[in-house]
Design an enzyme around this catalytic site. Structure first.
Site, short mmCIF file in Angstrom:
data_model
loop_
_atom_site.label_atom_id
_atom_site.label_comp_id
_atom_site.label_asym_id
_atom_site.label_seq_id
_atom_site.Cartn_x
_atom_site.Cartn_y
_atom_site.Cartn_z
CE LYS A 1 -1.99 -1.22 3.96
NZ LYS A 1 -1.38 -2.65 4.16
NE ARG B 1 -5.12 -1.41 9.92
CZ ARG B 1 -3.98 -1.02 9.30
NH1 ARG B 1 -3.90 0.01 8.82
NH2 ARG B 1 -2.90 -1.56 9.41
NE ARG C 1 7.67 -1.88 6.35
CZ ARG C 1 6.19 -2.04 6.31
NH1 ARG C 1 5.34 -1.44 5.58
NH2 ARG C 1 5.58 -2.47 7.48
NE ARG D 1 5.63 -0.07 10.04
CZ ARG D 1 4.36 -0.24 9.63
NH1 ARG D 1 4.47 0.44 8.10
NH2 ARG D 1 3.45 -0.88 10.01
NE ARG E 1 1.91 -4.75 11.16
CZ ARG E 1 3.11 -4.66 10.33
NH1 ARG E 1 4.20 -4.83 10.85
NH2 ARG E 1 2.95 -4.19 9.17
P1 AP5 Z 1 4.61 -1.54 1.82
O1 AP5 Z 1 4.35 -0.71 0.73
O2 AP5 Z 1 5.29 -0.69 3.23
O3 AP5 Z 1 3.62 -2.48 2.58
P2 AP5 Z 1 2.21 -1.73 3.04
O4 AP5 Z 1 0.91 -2.54 2.64
O5 AP5 Z 1 1.96 -0.40 3.28
O6 AP5 Z 1 2.18 -2.68 4.54
P3 AP5 Z 1 2.34 -1.91 6.16
O7 AP5 Z 1 2.94 -2.96 6.96
O8 AP5 Z 1 2.48 -0.48 6.08
O9 AP5 Z 1 0.70 -2.13 6.16
P4 AP5 Z 1 -0.10 -1.94 7.88
O10 AP5 Z 1 -1.33 -1.94 7.40
O11 AP5 Z 1 0.42 -3.12 8.63
O12 AP5 Z 1 0.81 -0.85 8.69
P5 AP5 Z 1 0.05 0.51 8.72
O13 AP5 Z 1 1.51 1.44 8.79
O14 AP5 Z 1 -1.25 0.83 7.94
O15 AP5 Z 1 5.70 -2.84 1.38
C1 AP5 Z 1 6.24 -3.65 2.48
C2 AP5 Z 1 7.50 -4.17 1.98
O16 AP5 Z 1 7.48 -4.78 0.53
C3 AP5 Z 1 8.30 -2.84 1.65
O17 AP5 Z 1 9.69 -3.17 2.05
C4 AP5 Z 1 8.56 -2.82 0.18
O18 AP5 Z 1 9.53 -2.32 -0.43
C5 AP5 Z 1 8.32 -4.19 -0.43
N1 AP5 Z 1 7.46 -4.35 -1.49
C6 AP5 Z 1 6.25 -3.71 -1.76
N2 AP5 Z 1 5.50 -4.15 -3.01
C7 AP5 Z 1 6.21 -5.07 -3.34
C8 AP5 Z 1 6.38 -5.63 -4.41
N3 AP5 Z 1 5.37 -5.86 -5.37
N4 AP5 Z 1 7.33 -6.72 -4.54
C9 AP5 Z 1 8.38 -7.16 -3.82
N5 AP5 Z 1 8.41 -6.36 -2.58
C10 AP5 Z 1 7.40 -5.36 -2.37
O19 AP5 Z 1 -0.58 0.36 10.38
C11 AP5 Z 1 0.47 0.28 11.44
C12 AP5 Z 1 -0.49 0.26 12.72
O20 AP5 Z 1 -1.11 1.33 12.82
C13 AP5 Z 1 -1.44 -0.96 13.03
O21 AP5 Z 1 -1.09 -2.09 13.20
C14 AP5 Z 1 -2.23 -0.27 13.86
O22 AP5 Z 1 -1.62 -0.44 15.13
C15 AP5 Z 1 -2.23 1.18 13.38
N6 AP5 Z 1 -3.43 1.61 12.64
C16 AP5 Z 1 -3.23 2.30 11.29
N7 AP5 Z 1 -4.31 2.45 10.94
C17 AP5 Z 1 -5.07 1.88 11.72
C18 AP5 Z 1 -6.68 2.28 11.63
N8 AP5 Z 1 -7.16 2.51 10.44
N9 AP5 Z 1 -7.54 1.43 12.67
C19 AP5 Z 1 -6.61 1.30 13.88
N10 AP5 Z 1 -5.38 1.17 13.84
C20 AP5 Z 1 -4.67 1.76 12.71
MG MG Z 2 2.23 1.29 4.87
#
Ligand code: AP5
Ligand code: MG
Ligand code: ZN
Length: 216
Positions: free
Chosen positions: A13, A88, A127, A160, A171
């Site tokens: 994402k 979410r 990552r 992270r 997660r």
């Molecule tokens: P990346 O693009 O960073 O992945 P992502 O989908 O953004 O994954 P996240 O870990 O950020 O998602 P998340 O939902 O767990 O975390 P968030 O920050 O939203 O890619 C990952 C890796 O893969 C990178 O190294 C990249 O280079 C590589 N990659 C990407 N695409 C690739 C491909 N096609 N091929 C190969 N490699 C690839 O949330 C974190 C925390 O915040 C949650 O756990 C929760 O505690 C809180 N939170 C956030 N939003 C909410 C909400 N709405 N409600 C409640 N709590 C929330």
């Molecule tokens: Mg992300």
């Protein structure tokens, strides 16, 4: 355009969001990034959410909804935005509908980046993120030119705190709250599934194809 990215942790994402915002000029609104910034800055919000993020549990809906509502009221979101990681849960999706209804800006498209769970652990544990500009890298799949240094700004790369095997497992469990949103947006006819297992460039090419008829 009012866009939203949906998908498992590590689906890509944030990686795709960097490209979409650069090309389409919509602000990237990531609740995860906003929470991490608040934690780094030691604000009241940061203190409230730190334990949730570190363990991989979801932040309570009420707090998360408030943060997003405030963000959507800022002037740069008036002409469109890209939501990443919000909503979410179903209550978050319903709250978003109410907010966007009153702004008269319904969601244009939900991009659901689909990947099987078995590829995620390697993506998340490898990552790296830039401390200064927030750009995302991967030690194998998207390495920077010089180890530990951001290509774009020379900033230091870090890992992270929730990219540990333990927090990743939590997660992935928490995603059970998010999975029903696929059906929720499918019913509305705005869900577009994207194959997230392909290369970063190929995934983005598919996204561009989906967005081209929506562009104003
Ligand atoms: P990346 O693009 O960073 O992945 P992502 O989908 O953004 O994954 P996240 O870990 O950020 O998602 P998340 O939902 O767990 O975390 P968030 O920050 O939203 O890619 C990952 C890796 O893969 C990178 O190294 C990249 O280079 C590589 N990659 C990407 N695409 C690739 C491909 N096609 N091929 C190969 N490699 C690839 O949330 C974190 C925390 O915040 C949650 O756990 C929760 O505690 C809180 N939170 C956030 N939003 C909410 C909400 N709405 N409600 C409640 N709590 C929330
Ligand atoms: Mg992300
Ligand atoms: Zn940087």
């Amino acid at each position: 355009m009012q866009l939203m990215l949906l998908g498992l942790p590590g689906a890509g994402k944030g990686t795709q969001a960097e490209r979409i915002t650069a090309d389409y000029g919509v602000p990237h609104i990531s609740t995860g990034d906003m929470f991490r910034k608040a934690i780094a800055a030691g604000t009241e919000l940061g203190n409230e959410v730190k334990a949730y993020l570190d363990s991989g549990r979801l932040v309570p809906d009420e707090l998360t909804i408030r943060v997003v509502r405030d963000r959507l009221e800022q002037s740069d979101a008036k002409d469109g935005f890209l939501l990443d990681g919000f909503p979410r849960t179903l209550p978050q999706a319903e709250a978003l509908d109410a907010t966007l209804g009153s702004m008269e800006r319904p969601l244009s498209a939900v991009l659901y980046i689909h990947v099987p769970q078995d590829v995620l652990l390697a993506r998340l544990t490898g990552r790296r993120i830039c401390k200064s500009c927030g750009s995302t890298y991967h030690v194998v799949f998207q390495p920077p030119a010089a180890e530990g240094v951001c290509d774009k700004c020379g900033g230091e790369l870090y890992q992270r705190s929730d990219d540990t095997e333990e927090a990743v497992a939590t997660r992935l469990e928490q995603y059970a709250h998010t999975a029903p949103l696929v059906g929720y947006y499918q019913q509305r006819g705005i869900l577009h599934q994207v194959d997230g297992t392909r290369s970063i460039d190929d995934v983005y090419a598919e996204i561009r194809q989906i967005l081209s008829p929506l562009r104003r």
